[in-house]
Each structure stands twice: as structure tokens, then as C-alpha cells.
Design an enzyme around this catalytic site. Structure first.
Site, PDB file in Angstrom:
ATOM      1  CE  LYS A 134      -1.738   6.788  -3.560  1.00 48.76           C
ATOM      2  NZ  LYS A 134      -2.150   5.864  -2.501  1.00 48.76           N
TER       3      LYS A 134
ATOM      4  CD  GLU B 101      -4.912   3.472  -2.485  1.00 51.68           C
ATOM      5  OE1 GLU B 101      -5.730   4.318  -2.085  1.00 51.68           O
ATOM      6  OE2 GLU B 101      -3.754   3.761  -2.835  1.00 51.68           O
TER       7      GLU B 101
ATOM      8  CG  ASP C  56      -9.671   4.452   0.627  1.00 53.97           C
ATOM      9  OD1 ASP C  56      -9.132   5.080   1.552  1.00 53.97           O
ATOM     10  OD2 ASP C  56      -9.030   3.761  -0.188  1.00 53.97           O
TER      11      ASP C  56
ATOM     12  CG  ASP D 107      -1.663   1.241   1.478  1.00 50.53           C
ATOM     13  OD1 ASP D 107      -1.623   2.118   0.597  1.00 50.53           O
ATOM     14  OD2 ASP D 107      -2.313   1.363   2.535  1.00 50.53           O
TER      15      ASP D 107
END
Ligand code: AMP
Length: 507
Positions: free
Chosen positions: A70, A149, A171, A8
């Protein structure tokens, strides 16, 4: 031979997992003994320090510490310039983080780590997925797949606890928000629909707190907080206060700036007020996804929470009010995604050592199917208006892998070239779509315009696009190619960066 692992690669934290002998996913701790590693890098005299140590140094060395990278994946305009040495692309920084994660996992597992599955937000587009795969390659890893994810989170829940029905995964991580609807039946996990906002996460809640601290400090002292070092300190304080407010009604914030020491107190009520619009944005996306799937909240059997920011009590409250049911909080938000990636890594393998096959309770084998999160198309001339428009070939939320084709026509007699300009987005109006890149093809000239050309789009299991073009007039394939992605690195750059990174000491 080494086992494949799941990674992850989060905006703020990363986690690594593998499958244990019992066929269950398990977190692989880092060399500090922690289950998560901050996604922070400090460049120091030709060395790169990753994780907690780097995070602790960010206030002291703001110019050499980089985080939240990211958010920049797939952005070719962004570079990080450490005070010494060459600039880094987002892929390069991510590769440094991946190298540390892989090397820590190698130590714990007692074998080199080579084959990995890396997770990405469901809403990541083609360029961001490709950039993530490239980062893995630069780190010297074999990226078996990049997977979404929320899919990974739902998988880990399904495997650990058994899960049937229609599930909504909310999420909210450090930098991104995804909402995904999926159906699970006896080990079959099929994504129905997904949406999100790649620039909405805990980071933005921290920003709201930083603004509040600055305003409060100025109101009390008449002084302004400025400077990189103070900014970095404020970010830490803001995040700490936010965390505290997940369990307390108020949080103290100590600020030393402009020669003044102040103790401010942020209440949960105030925090929720200053971040109300952020939460409302997530609620709107949840409603859009449910409506888009032609479902109502009554059709949802379970709401799963993933991502560190779902610890904020207002998330549970909002979802309970909106959906009429309390979300399931039993999965570990920091670990679920990596564990799901480990399951996919074990299922898809990478040619290394076999791992025990994960199964769901009841012994059912696992199947996973995902969808493409954005429409994919080409720019064409609209016959009626003569203007350029976007022609969608693969609509958003099509199940992947998939292949769709459309036929277009040459526009001039004896046309010798064809430029395939690839887009991402579902609107016809080019203002609302992103241009992914293009490719110039040579055509055998046909005397008249209007000669048919077939464009075949294939979206692979990672959500990455491949294209084939066929000249239908003489049934001749014009080639199978990857688009020249404007936002991504080319082969030469990837190789150069991999070589450079292999010489960099990463701790
Ligand atoms: P992730 O990317 O899923 O690891 O999420 C990281 C984000 O979760 C960061 O913005 C953290 O500040 C946030 N987070 C972690 N723990 C808490 C907490 N207890 N309360 C509020 N936010 C949290």
C-alpha cells in the site's frame, strides 16, 4: 445479484464487512475464520497465496513474498519481481489481495461479490486513489467508491453507537497516519479537515525495534545481523515484541544469528524512548489540524482511535495529555474501517442486490460529506516575474464533490496549443507541489496573446479530479478530460492486467 461489501485494504491487514438484516455493519470472516487477513502475498509456481499462509512463509521465501505494498500505491517506479514470472505493479499486487478477499467473502455470503467500496488513508493523493480504484478493476470488481478510512471509522462508530459533536479521529495503522476532524449531527457526517503522513505507521515503530535489536546484538556479541532471511525474521520478532509491550512492561526477543543465540529484553520505557520522535510527528499533525480548523482542543467532543498501532499505550497517554480528555477506545480498531465502508457501500449501492439501509440510533438516515486532502491546481506563468508558479484552483479541505474554475490567458499570439499541467499541493512554489500529469489541448488560434481560457476542476466523490477547459474568447468548450496521469496505469495496461489476473490461481 450480490450485496455490496466494504473493504479495508490496509498496509498490513485487510478486513471485509457487509450490512446485516438488522441494518448493522458486520465483519465477514475470511476462509481461515479470521476477521482480518494479512496484506501479504506469496508467489509460488504460478499461484498466489494471500494472507496468513503467505505471512508465515516470508522468512523462508523472502524473494517471493511481498508486503506493505500500500505504501507503493501511485508509485509508477516500483515493481515486485517474483523469482518466476512477470513483475507486478503495486496495483497488480493489491488486485491479487482484493481477489482473495472477494472470493472469501463470496464463499461466506453464498453469492458472488462484485460491488465494493474500498477505503484509503485520508491523506492519499489523486494518484494513490486512482491506483486503488484500478486495483479493484484489475481484480474484476466494480469499485463503487473509494472513501477515507477515518470517515469510515467515524461512520461505523456513529451507526453502532450514535455520535454527535466535533470528533477527532486519530488513525495510526501499519503504514500510514491520518488525523481527521469531523462534525456529526443526527446522521450527518461532515469532514472538516484532514492531514496525515503516508509514510508513518506501525512499520516505522518496527524499524526502530529492528535497529535496537541489531545494535544490542552487536554490543553483546560483536556480530552483525545481515541477510534477507534474517531481516524478515527480525521484522517478525520486532513486531511481536512491540505487540507484547502494549500489555507488558517488557518483552523478550530471541535472536539466532552468526552462530549465536541471544535473549534480549526490550522494556516499554526503552521502546517509547526509541520511537519518541515518531509519536511526536503524529502529535504535531494533530495540533496542525485542530489549529487549521480554527478550533482548540476544548471544542473537541470526542477523540476516536483507529488503526492497530493505537494499541500502543503511549498513544492514549499522549492524546490524553494533549487534548485533556481520554480517547474513546470502544471501537474495534481492526474492524471499524471495513464496517464504515460497508455502510457507504449500502448507501451508494452498485446496482446489485439491495441491502438493508443503515441508520443511526434515533432512526436518522445517514449523509456523508468528505473533503479533498490536497490542493489541486495548474502551473501558470506569473505575470509579475515571468516565472512558472502553482495556481491552486481547489484548495485543500474543500468539501467534495466540488467544482471550481479559474481563468488563465494565452501567452503568445496565434497560440495553437495549450498544455494543462495539473498539480497537487497548496504552495505557490513549484518545489513543494507534486505534478500529477498533463494534457495537451488544441486551440483555435486567436490573433493576440492574453486570450482568456477557463479551466474548470471537478473533484468527484472519490476525491479524483476531472477537468474541463473552455475557450472564453468564442465560448467554446475545448473538452472534458481526465489528466494523463503520469503515475497511473493506462486503460490498456489495466485491461491486460485484469486478463492476466483472471488466469492466476489465488488462494
Ligand atoms: P492496521 O493497518 O490498522 O491494521 O494496523 C496494523 C498495525 O498495527 C501493524 O503495524 C501492527 O503491528 C500494529 N498493531 C497491531 N496490534 C498491535 C498491538 N497490540 N500493539 C502495537 N501495535 C499493534
Amino acid at each position: 445479484m450480490s450485496r455490496p461489501v466494504g473493504i479495508d485494504l490496509g498496509t498490513t491487514y485487510c478486513a471485509v464487512a457487509t450490512i446485516n438484516i438488522a441494518g448493522q455493519p458486520e465483519i465477514v470472516r475470511n476462509s481461515d475464520g479470521q476477521s482480518i487477513t494479512p496484506s501479504v502475498v506469496l508467489f509460488d509456481n504460478g499461484e498466489a497465496i494471500v494472507g496468513q499462509q503467505a505471512k508465515l512463509q516470508r522468512a523462508a521465501f523472502p524473494d517471493d513474498v511481498v508486503e506493505f505494498v500500500k505504501r507503493q500505491m501511485g508509485n509508477d517506479a516500483w515493481h515486485f519481481y517474483p523469482t518466476a514470472g512477470d513483475p507486478y505493479t503495486p496495483e497488480g499486487i493489491s488486485a491479487v489481495i482484493l481477489k482473495r478477499l472477494a472470493s472469501d467473502a463470496s464463499q461466506v455470503l453464498g453469492e458472488p461479490v462484485r460491488d465494493v467500496v474500498i477505503t484509503v488513508p485520508a491523506y492519499f493523493d489523486d494518484a494513490q486513489r486512482k491506483a486503488t480504484k484500478d486495483a479493484g478493476e484489475i481484480a474484476g470488481l466494480n469499485v463503487i467508491s473509494v472513501i477515507n478510512e477515518p470517515t469510515a471509522a467515524a461512520l461505523s462508530f456513529g451507526v453502532e453507537r450514535g455520535l454527535n459533536g466535533t470528533i477527532l479521529v486519530y488513525d495510526l495503522g501499519g503504514g500510514t497516519f491520518d488525523v481527521t476532524l469531523l462534525k456529526a449531527r443526527n446522521g450527518d457526517f461532515g469532514i472538516v479537515r484532514t492531514d496525515g503522513d503516508r509514510n508513518l505507521g506501525g512499520f516505522d515503530f518496527d524499524n526502530a525495534v529492528i535497529q535496537w535489536i541489531k545494535a544490542e546484538f552487536a554490543a553483546r556479541t560483536g556480530e552483525i545481523i545481515e541477510g534477507d532471511v534474517l531481516e524478515a525474521q527480525l521484522r517478525d520478532r520486532a513486531e511481536q515484541a512491540k505487540h507484547r509491550l502494549s500489555t507488558s512492561d517488557q518483552a523478550p526477543v530471541f535472536v539466532s544469528a552468526a552462530g549465536r543465540n541471544e535473549k534480549l529484553v526490550l522494556t516499554r520505557e526503552k521502546f517509547e524512548e526509541i520511537t519518541e520522535s515518531l509519536l511526536a510527528r503524529t502529535q504535531m499533525l494533530v495540533e496542525d489540524v485542530v489549529e487549521g480548523a480554527e478550533l482548540t482542543f476544548r471544542d473537541i467532543d470526542k477523540v476516536l482511535l483507529v488503526g492497530g498501532s493505537t494499541r500502543m499505550p503511549m498513544v492514549t497517554r499522549m492524546l490524553t495529555e494533549a487534548t485533556g480528555q481520554a480517547p474513546d477506545q470502544s471501537i474495534h480498531p481492526d474492524e471499524a474501517v471495513a464496517k464504515g465502508a460497508a455502510i457507504v457501500a449500502a448507501l451508494r449501492g452498485g446496482g446489485g442486490a439491495p441491502t438493508p439501509t443503515p441508520v443511526v440510533p434515533g432512526g436518522h438516515p445517514i449523509e456523508v460529506s468528505d473533503v479533498v486532502s490536497h490542493g489541486l491546481g495548474v502551473i501558470v506563468l506569473d505575470g509579475a516575474t515571468g516565472l512558472e508558479i502553482n495556481a491552486v484552483i481547489i484548495p485543500a479541505n474543500s468539501k467534495i464533490p466540488c467544482q471550481r474554475a479559474d481563468v488563465f490567458f494565452t501567452v503568445v499570439p496565434n497560440q495553437t496549443e495549450l498544455k494543462v499541467r495539473v498539480t497537487e499541493g497548496d504552495e505557490t512554489d513549484l518545489k513543494y507541489v507534486k505534478k500529477l500529469g498533463d494534457s495537451l489541448l488544441k486551440l483555435q488560434p486567436h490573433p493576440k496573446e492574453g486570450s482568456p481560457i477557463q479551466v474548470i476542476f471537478s473533484c468527484d466523490i472519490d476525491g479524483i479530479l476531472h477537468i474541463e477547459v473552455v475557450d472564453l474568447a468564442d465560448d467554446k468548450p475545448l473538452g472534458e478530460f481526465e489528466i494523463d496521469r503520469a503515475k497511473n496505469l493506462d486503460r490498456k495496461e489495466i485491461d491486460r492486467m485484469r486478463d492476466a489476473l483472471s488466469g492466476l490461481e489465488v488462494q
